[in-house]
Design an enzyme around this catalytic site. Structure first.
Site, PDB file in Angstrom:
ATOM      1  NE  ARG A  61      30.019 -29.227  31.269  1.00 10.86           N
ATOM      2  CZ  ARG A  61      30.212 -28.149  30.577  1.00 10.86           C
ATOM      3  NH1 ARG A  61      31.386 -27.748  29.878  1.00 10.86           N
ATOM      4  NH2 ARG A  61      28.938 -27.313  30.321  1.00 10.86           N
ATOM      5  CG  ASP A  68      29.603 -28.022  34.314  1.00 11.61           C
ATOM      6  OD1 ASP A  68      28.191 -28.162  34.266  1.00 11.61           O
ATOM      7  OD2 ASP A  68      30.185 -27.185  33.763  1.00 11.61           O
ATOM      8  CG  HIS A 113      27.190 -24.972  34.225  1.00 12.50           C
ATOM      9  ND1 HIS A 113      27.224 -25.755  33.168  1.00 12.50           N
ATOM     10  CD2 HIS A 113      27.098 -23.674  33.780  1.00 12.50           C
ATOM     11  CE1 HIS A 113      26.997 -24.869  32.049  1.00 12.50           C
ATOM     12  NE2 HIS A 113      26.886 -23.761  32.455  1.00 12.50           N
ATOM     13  CG  ASP A 121      29.254 -20.633  33.126  1.00 11.52           C
ATOM     14  OD1 ASP A 121      29.228 -20.995  34.327  1.00 11.52           O
ATOM     15  OD2 ASP A 121      29.371 -21.348  32.142  1.00 11.52           O
ATOM     16  CD  GLU A 122      26.546 -21.598  29.127  1.00 14.46           C
ATOM     17  OE1 GLU A 122      26.514 -21.528  28.069  1.00 14.46           O
ATOM     18  OE2 GLU A 122      27.121 -22.655  29.782  1.00 14.46           O
TER      19      GLU A 122
HETATM   20  C1  ACM Z   1      31.105 -20.774  29.451  1.00 11.20           C
HETATM   21  O1  ACM Z   1      31.617 -21.033  28.287  1.00 11.20           O
HETATM   22  N1  ACM Z   1      29.820 -21.354  29.526  1.00 11.20           N
HETATM   23  C2  ACM Z   1      31.682 -19.943  30.143  1.00 11.20           C
END
Ligand code: ACM
Length: 642
Positions: free
Chosen positions: A174, A203, A277, A354-355
């Protein structure tokens, strides 16, 4: 005569008390056992370090000598194990002491000298880290201290870690942190016996590791547009804004970092975050997307690309995923992992998971065809299909597969290791299925969260105070501890724009996590820890490491009295602080009203200003709380922090 005798006695007593309290031993993480033997050891002008010649200790000895020379100005000589001389003796004594294991040590400080013994080199290294904490704080200084008494109290310490996995995650995607800054991060973490650095390397905002067979990943994927303001609300970059913000590590850089970490007994865990991501990868190679038009995408510069209003998983406004129905994706991952596996000797590779938004997959004909062919019932099973194939690729490179707890959804890959971040639930479930787990829950270890009230800190998603972080317990009651490898704190950096702020976010909460993963559970004690943390603030100052002094700041709690009137409660994390306040916009000091009971703001008051004192000295930061903000929190019945 009588009067002056009294005075002398008083001075002696006061000096003694002062010395005692000032010299109080304050080791973090708290050792397994420590006995004070009385008396002290004084460093001589000419120091000899007796040390074994093991290759893996070479750099540690060099660091020891360097620190002694730099801070004390003494002359330091290293002698071999065969010599009998030694002001500081480092002794490797394999299997002599079973209880201390691979990373434990014993440390004895006597008036005549210091001895550190361990079964393995790592133990000697940790013994040295403890030793520094016995010397005055100026030992941390980058220049020679003047008029310092280089004394260490005489003690006997036996110490070893509770967990083998003691991690910090540093998000270098990031915000890109240079190789030298990563080294600086390692230098700080080793003082507290962390042994694992998880690098979040990829990411939406940047791909940070050179993959020679896929050059676009760093040619295109490593750069975005520099923006300032609140991340997630930045303006969409225009074509004339230069895409030159960011950077990446060459493979030589990575090898150098791995070596640097290893010499300090730290492993580096690489994370390649897929299938969500992944915008930087998709922009570099648009054919990896399920979505037509991906060739027009750009590496994210903090503009809004997700709708979080529906909770998890988010709804993507831009498709930042790799396409599980596309064979090219698996070829791509094979190439990436071939090189990553060669670069990082650590046996695990973290593959994110994730996400991952699913809304673009739902629209994709290729995904629909895959579901039919493989009998996949929903999007979670599509991700699970992807993760299982990914696990095979990771294993084909001789590595173990790890991911965030979303990889549980739709069925976990057979040998996957789970990093539990959405609380501890995922970790419990994975452990019950017989998988290894690293606990890393937002509720206790998210270092990107604010450490004090949102009116005081740079605004982020939530607040996580030091006292809460200290309650981190990696082993839930219902779980067999053999499945818990340890714990880890995570510093996400979408709102961390420089190294000083990375330090500020990490410390002092990193101390709470260090103690939670090293020290015996029964030795944890908040009041005692809080006192030690204050001593370490002085050490951070000497080392020029930034930290957040939020423990001194007031805590606001908004509520309503029986008549529905706004009522404000104030408190502090540390005991023994006084709180002074004003409603008249002026800056309170210790001549202002002292807080003793919940406050009802005067009718037209606009702000409550608050400052904490310890005795006669201001200690917290002047905090300005708008009354409107208190009213807003009281109305939504969540009275605290943000
Ligand atoms: C996360 O905090 N998205 C693993």
């Amino acid at each position: 005569m009588k009067k002056s005798f009294k005075l002398i006695l008083c001075v002696l007593l006061c000096t003694n008390v002062f010395c005692q309290s000032n010299n109080k031993i304050a080791i973090i993480p708290e050792p397994v056992s420590i006995t004070s033997n009385g008396g002290h050891f004084s460093l001589p002008k000419n120091i000899t370090v007796q040390a074994p010649a093991n290759a893996d200790l070479k750099e540690a000895i060099h660091l020891l000598v360097d620190k002694l020379k730099t801070a004390t100005g003494a002359s330091v000589m290293v002698t071999p194990s065969s010599s009998t001389a030694g002001t500081i003796k480092l002794i490797l004594n394999k299997s002599a002491n079973d209880v201390i294991g691979k990373e434990g040590y014993t440390l004895t400080v006597m008036p005549t000298g210091i001895t550190i013994k361990a079964n393995e080199s790592a133990g000697l290294f940790y013994g040295i880290q403890t030793l520094w904490q016995l010397f005055p704080k100026e030992i941390e200084s980058k220049s020679a201290g003047k008029n310092i008494k280089w004394d260490a109290p005489c003690v006997t310490i036996t110490d070893y870690p509770r967990f083998a996995w003691r991690g910090l995650m540093f998000d270098v995607s990031r915000h890109f942190f240079t190789k030298e800054q990563v080294k600086q991060y390692i230098d700080a973490m080793i003082k507290y016996k962390f042994n694992l650095l998880h690098l979040h390397l990829t990411d939406d905002e940047g791909w940070r590791v050179e993959i020679k067979s896929l050059p676009n990943l760093t040619k295109v994927g490593a750069y975005n547009v520099k923006k300032v303001g609140y991340f997630g609300t930045f303006s969409t970059p225009t074509p004339d804004e230069p895409r030159n913000y960011g950077g990446f590590y060459t493979q030589d850089d990575i090898r150098e970092l791995v070596q640097y970490a290893k010499a300090r007994f730290v492993n580096i865990l690489p994370e390649i975050d897929v299938p969500g991501h992944s915008l930087a990868a998709v922009v570099s190679y648009p054919e990896l997307s399920c979505t037509p038009g991906a060739e027009n995408y750009h590496v994210r510069s903090g503009e809004e690309i997700m709708d979080w209003s529906h909770g998890q998983p988010p709804v993507a406004l831009v498709d930042n995923t790799l396409c599980p129905a596309n064979e090219k994706v698996y070829d791509f991952l094979d190439k990436v992992l071939t090189e990553v596996a060669q670069l990082f000797p650590f046996p695990y590779i973290h593959m994110g998971g994730d996400e991952c938004p699913k809304n673009y997959w739902e629209k994709s004909d290729a995904i629909k065809a895959l579901m039919q062919k493989e009998g996949l019932k929903n999007m979670e099973e599509v991700q699970s299909y992807f993760e299982k194939r990914l696990e095979k690729i990771v294993e084909s490179k001789g590595k173990k597969f790890m991911g965030w707890d979303e990889i549980l959804e739709g069925g976990l890959a057979p040998d996957a290791i789970v990093m539990s971040w959405r609380g501890i639930k995922g970790g419990i479930e994975a452990a019950k299925q017989g998988h290894q787990v690293v606990m890393s829950p937002t509720t206790f270890v998210y270092l990107d969260y604010m450490q004090a009230d949102a009116v005081m800190e740079p605004r982020v998603y939530a607040t996580l105070r030091l006292k809460t972080a200290y309650q981190f317990e990696p082993v839930p009651d219902s779980v067999d501890s053999k499945f818990i490898m340890g714990g880890q704190a995570n510093l996400w950096t979408e709102q961390v724009y420089n190294m000083r702020h990375a330090e500020y976010m990490t410390w002092p909460r990193g101390l709470a996590i260090a103690e939670s993963v090293w020290s015996p559970k029964e030795k944890k004690n908040w009041d005692d820890f809080a006192g030690r943390v204050e001593k370490h603030f002085d050490r951070f100052d000497a080392a020029e490491t930034k930290y957040d002094p939020a423990v001194y700041d007031p805590i606001f709690k908004a509520g309503k009295d029986a008549n529905g009137q706004l009522q404000i409660e104030l408190s502090t994390e540390l005991d023994g602080l006084d709180i002074y306040y004003s409603f008249d916009n002026s800056f309170p000091d210790s001549f202002y009203p002292k807080y003793t009971q919940p406050l009802t703001p005067p009718k037209d008051a606009v702000q409550l200003k608050v400052i904490t004192y310890r005795g006669n000295n201001p200690i917290g930061r002047m905090t300005v709380m708008p009354i409107k903000e208190m009213q807003r929190r009281a109305d939504r019945k969540k009275g605290d922090d943000e």
